[in-house]
Structures are given as structure tokens and as C-alpha cells.
Design an enzyme around this catalytic site. Structure first.
Site, PDB file in Angstrom:
ATOM      1  N   HIS A 122       0.869  -1.186   0.000  1.00 60.28           N
ATOM      2  CA  HIS A 122       0.000   0.000   0.000  1.00 60.28           C
ATOM      3  C   HIS A 122       0.909   1.240   0.000  1.00 60.28           C
ATOM      4  CE1 HIS A 122      -2.785   2.965   1.819  1.00 60.28           C
ATOM      5  NE2 HIS A 122      -3.781   2.152   1.498  1.00 60.28           N
ATOM      6  N   ASP A 199       3.084  -4.617   8.150  1.00 60.07           N
ATOM      7  CA  ASP A 199       1.911  -3.751   8.017  1.00 60.07           C
ATOM      8  C   ASP A 199       0.692  -4.649   8.185  1.00 60.07           C
ATOM      9  OD1 ASP A 199      -0.302  -2.405   7.123  1.00 60.07           O
ATOM     10  OD2 ASP A 199       0.609  -1.686   5.253  1.00 60.07           O
ATOM     11  N   GLN A 202      -4.381  -5.098   6.888  1.00 57.35           N
ATOM     12  CA  GLN A 202      -5.342  -6.089   6.364  1.00 57.35           C
ATOM     13  C   GLN A 202      -5.195  -7.435   7.079  1.00 57.35           C
ATOM     14  OE1 GLN A 202      -7.764  -5.249   4.421  1.00 57.35           O
ATOM     15  NE2 GLN A 202      -7.003  -3.224   3.863  1.00 57.35           N
ATOM     16  N   LYS A 225     -10.386  -0.223  10.628  1.00 60.26           N
ATOM     17  CA  LYS A 225     -10.592  -1.416   9.793  1.00 60.26           C
ATOM     18  C   LYS A 225     -10.981  -2.612  10.660  1.00 60.26           C
ATOM     19  CE  LYS A 225      -7.112  -0.074   6.361  1.00 60.26           C
ATOM     20  NZ  LYS A 225      -7.867   0.408   5.192  1.00 60.26           N
ATOM     21  N   CYS A 363      -4.708   2.349  -3.938  1.00 59.17           N
ATOM     22  CA  CYS A 363      -3.530   2.825  -3.164  1.00 59.17           C
ATOM     23  C   CYS A 363      -2.339   1.905  -3.346  1.00 59.17           C
ATOM     24  CB  CYS A 363      -3.852   2.979  -1.677  1.00 59.17           C
ATOM     25  SG  CYS A 363      -5.013   4.279  -1.337  1.00 59.17           S
TER      26      CYS A 363
END
Ligand code: PLP
Length: 405
Positions: A122, A199, A202, A225, A363
Site C-alpha cells: 500500500h 503492516d 489487512q 478497519k 492505493c
């Protein structure tokens, strides 16, 4: 027992019409809708139990301090971090990565050093590292992606040099939905003495991570999220690193003593939490994690897996549809294209029928280039979605396609 009707009742936002049509919300990878438990607790704190934390001698301040620290403990447990002090509250994934890029960069990155990221990141996990490299005259190296969307992890050992200072990869791709082999990546990196930042934007939403099991050095995620409030997030860091890093911002609460000659800093985690933090949001995030645990991660996984498999099957029935990233395992999203049709045109037409989907570069412009496209369409599912919604969306997609053909 997982009762979808009861679950859907917990999410007020699902029960509305847009353009006179019942909302179908398939943009969960961008942000999720909030359960009533989260909305209620945030309302209660804003309307009744608000007092600034850590500095108060009064009831409300103490209550909010206790809640803020309880949230930190819940997140420690959720990530299986060794210590509460390793959990830094931020305003989201982007904020956490920028904070790390600054503080880690100040301490460990010098002229000629290298940072490795993957081709599937991203923009939030690209640009902060580019900025760091510009500041420090360091360089960014890229781990490529295979045609099926897998990271070319076998190429990692040859990318790592004596100048590699940090490797930063996503736990799962926000475009392809593929879960990356982070434990393997970390093992390779550690064999070369290099720390790794994951990261988790997700990944946190699909059950998080056992950070001690994978031996991750840094982990970031966004609360919004994970069914929590916007403006919340976490940077996890191993104590041995965080203790060495300089603060990112200066201000109240991050100090030990201040004089005009010299300031000394507070210990962890406060050293990295200058100013009034979003304690209301943090407690909302704790409430979200509690809600998900009560719902049951097994139930959540089962529902999301059955939705993504069903959507894959239905999409493959449509002529000209191409789903990107065939590799497994996947989270609960699918990115695809339709021959000769611009993704944004489809998304706009679907929106007019009440269906929220994502379209564009998602993104991740370098990954779009890797696949030779300008954009993709993305359906991302939550456990509160249904197969009936997928059927409605597929019908709308076919209609939109006919109209645009
Ligand atoms: N990283 C990944 C993989 C993401 O999917 C996202 C958001 O979509 C981000 C980073 C940025 O998250 P935020 O905008 O909440 O900071």
C-alpha cells in the site's frame, strides 16, 4: 452459534437505503462498519464520562485513564505481545509507519543504507520509506511479486546486504487479499540480523497475529478497519528497539523532566504518545476487539471464507472477468477486471444501485503497473455480509457490464 440475522442487527449502518436501494457494503477493506457496542461506548464517553487522562486527580480523568490502559492491555493480549509497554497508540497504520520511519530512521539509518519493501505494498508502506531514504540518502529495494500474486520470498536472501536496515511488508495485501508468509520472511531477515516491520492493516481485521510466534519486530494496524473508531491505531515494537528509538513528537506526557537546558523523556510507551491521545477511540477499539472475540474468530473466518469462495465462483461465471492473484491463502477480498471496461465506470453504476465497491489503483500504483493495469475493481467482505448480497451485486455487475459494453 453464528446467527447472521442477529449479527446484522448489531450494525446500524447496514440498515439504510442509498439512492432508494438497500445498502450493500462491500468496501470493508477500506473501513468496516461499527457494531452498536462500539458506537454506544464512544457516545457514552463523549456525552458523559470524558476526562483527560494520566494527569488527573479527579474521577472522570481516572476513569478514562483506566479505560485507556485497559485498551492497551486488550491489544497486548490480541497481538500476544510480551509487554503492555510495547503497545503504542497511534491514529492508524499510516501514522504508525511514519512514526517508525522517523524514529527508526533517526537511530539506525545512515547514508548508503537500504530498506526493503515489496512490490505489493500500500502507498502507506512505500512513501514514508521513500521520504526516509531521501532524508538519509539511503535506498529502497523492492521484493518482486509473482504472476499469481505471491511475494518472491526466495529472492529475499539475495536482496539483503550488509547495508539492509529494515524490511517492511504487509501481512496481507489490500489488493490481492493474499496472506504473506510473514513468519518465513522474518526468519530469513533475522538470519541476516535484519528486523522486520509488518503492516497489519489487512491482517489485524482477520484475527491479528501472534507477534511472539512470528517473532515480528514491529507491527502496525488501524482501528477503523477492525470495527473500531476512526483515528485509532497501534504501533507495536519490541521493547529492545523502542527503548533505543528517539521520540517522534514532543509535548505533554512524553517527558520525564523539562527545563530550557534539557528535557528527559518518559519511559515506554508514553515516550511515543505526546499530547492528549485518542483515549475515547482507544476504548472504542478495545470494545470492538471484545465484540469480535464474543462473536468468535472461528465463526468470523468461516463466514468470510464461504463468502469469498462464493464470490469467486460467481465472478468466474461472467465472461471477460479476470480475478487477480490466484495464490492462496486469501483474506476475504477479491480484486478483478473486466475486459474492455473501466473499473470506475462499473463502480459508479453499482453505487447507483446501493452497492458500495472499490475501484481504481487501490492505493497500490506499483502493483497496478506490475499487472499492467491502471485500476481494478475490489469486493471486500465482512462476516456481516451475505451470499444474497453477493447475488444482488453479481446481477448489478452483469447489468452494468451490458450497459457499458
Ligand atoms: N496498509 C494497508 C495494507 C492498507 O490496506 C491500508 C488501508 O487501506 C493502509 C496501510 C493505510 O491505512 P490507514 O489509511 O488506516 O492509515
Amino acid at each position: 452459534m453464528f446467527n447472521i440475522n442477529k449479527i446484522r442487527q448489531d450494525f446500524p449502518a447496514l440498515h439504510q437505503e442509498v439512492y432508494g436501494k438497500p445498502l450493500i457494503y462491500f468496501d470493508n477493506a477500506a473501513t468496516t462498519q461499527k457494531p452498536k457496542a462500539v458506537i454506544d461506548v464512544v457516545n457514552e464517553m463523549n456525552s458523559k464520562t470524558n476526562g483527560n487522562i494520566h494527569r488527573a486527580f479527579h474521577y472522570l480523568g481516572n476513569l478514562c485513564t483506566e479505560r485507556y490502559e485497559a485498551a492497551r492491555e486488550t491489544i497486548r493480549r490480541y497481538l500476544n505481545a510480551a509487554k503492555k509497554e510495547e503497545i503504542i497508540f497511534t491514529s492508524g497504520t499510516t501514522a504508525g509507519i511514519n512514526m517508525l520511519a522517523f524514529s527508526f530512521g533517526e537511530r539506525y539509518v545512515h547514508t548508503g543504507d537500504e530498506i526493503i519493501i515489496s512490490e505489493a505494498e500500500h502507498h502507506s508502506n512505500i512513501v514514508p520509506w521513500q521520504l526516509l531514504c531521501e532524508r538519509k540518502d539511503a535506498s529502497l529495494k523492492i521484493l518482486p511479486v509473482h504472476d499469481d500474486g505471491r511475494l518472491a520470498v526466495e529472492k529475499l536472501p539475495e536482496l539483503i546486504t550488509s547495508r539492509t536496515r529494515l524490511i517492511c511488508v504487509a501481512q496481507a495485501s489490500n489488493v490481492l487479499g493474499i496472506r504473506n508468509p510473514v513468519k518465513e520472511i522474518i526468519a530469513i531477515a533475522h538470519a541476516h540480523g535484519v528486523p522486520v516491520m509488518i503492516d497489519g492493516a489487512q491482517g489485524a481485521v482477520h484475527g491479528g497475529i501472534d507477534i511472539q510466534d512470528v517473532d515480528g519486530d514491529f507491527y502496525v494496524f488501524s482501528g477503523h478497519k477492525l470495527y473500531g473508531p476512526t483515528g485509532t491505531g497501534v504501533l507495536y515494537g519490541k521493547e529492545k528497539y523502542l527503548a533505543e528509538l528517539p521520540p517522534y513528537q514532543g509535548g505533554g506526557e512524553m517527558i520525564d523532566t523539562v527545563s530550557f537546558e534539557r528535557t528527559t523523556y518518559a519511559g515506554l510507551p508514553l515516550k511515543f504518545e505526546a499530547g492528549t491521545p485518542n483515549y475515547t477511540g482507544a476504548y472504542g477499539l478495545k470494545t470492538a476487539i471484545d465484540y469480535l472475540e464474543q462473536t468468535g474468530w472461528d465463526n468470523i473466518h468461516q463466514q468470510e471464507t464461504s463468502l469469498v469462495n462464493y464470490a469467486m465462483q460467481r465472478l468466474q461465471e461472467i465472461d471477460g472477468v479476470h480475478v487477480y492473484g490466484a495464490a492462496q491463502p486469501k483474506t476475504s477480498l477479491l480484486a478483478f477486471g473486466i475486459n474492455g471496461i473501466h473499473p470506475s465506470d462499473i463502480a459508479l453504476l453499482m453505487d447507483k444501485t446501493g452497492i458500495a465497491v472499490r475501484a481504481g489503483h487501490l492505493c497500490a500504483q506499483p502493483l497496478m503497473r506490475r499487472f499492467g493495469v491502471q485500476g481494478m475493481l475490489r469486493f471486500s467482505f465482512s462476516f456481516y455480509n451475505t451470499k444474497e448480497e453477493i447475488d444482488t451485486a453479481i446481477t448489478a455487475l452483469i447489468k452494468a457490464k451490458q450497459l457499458l459494453a
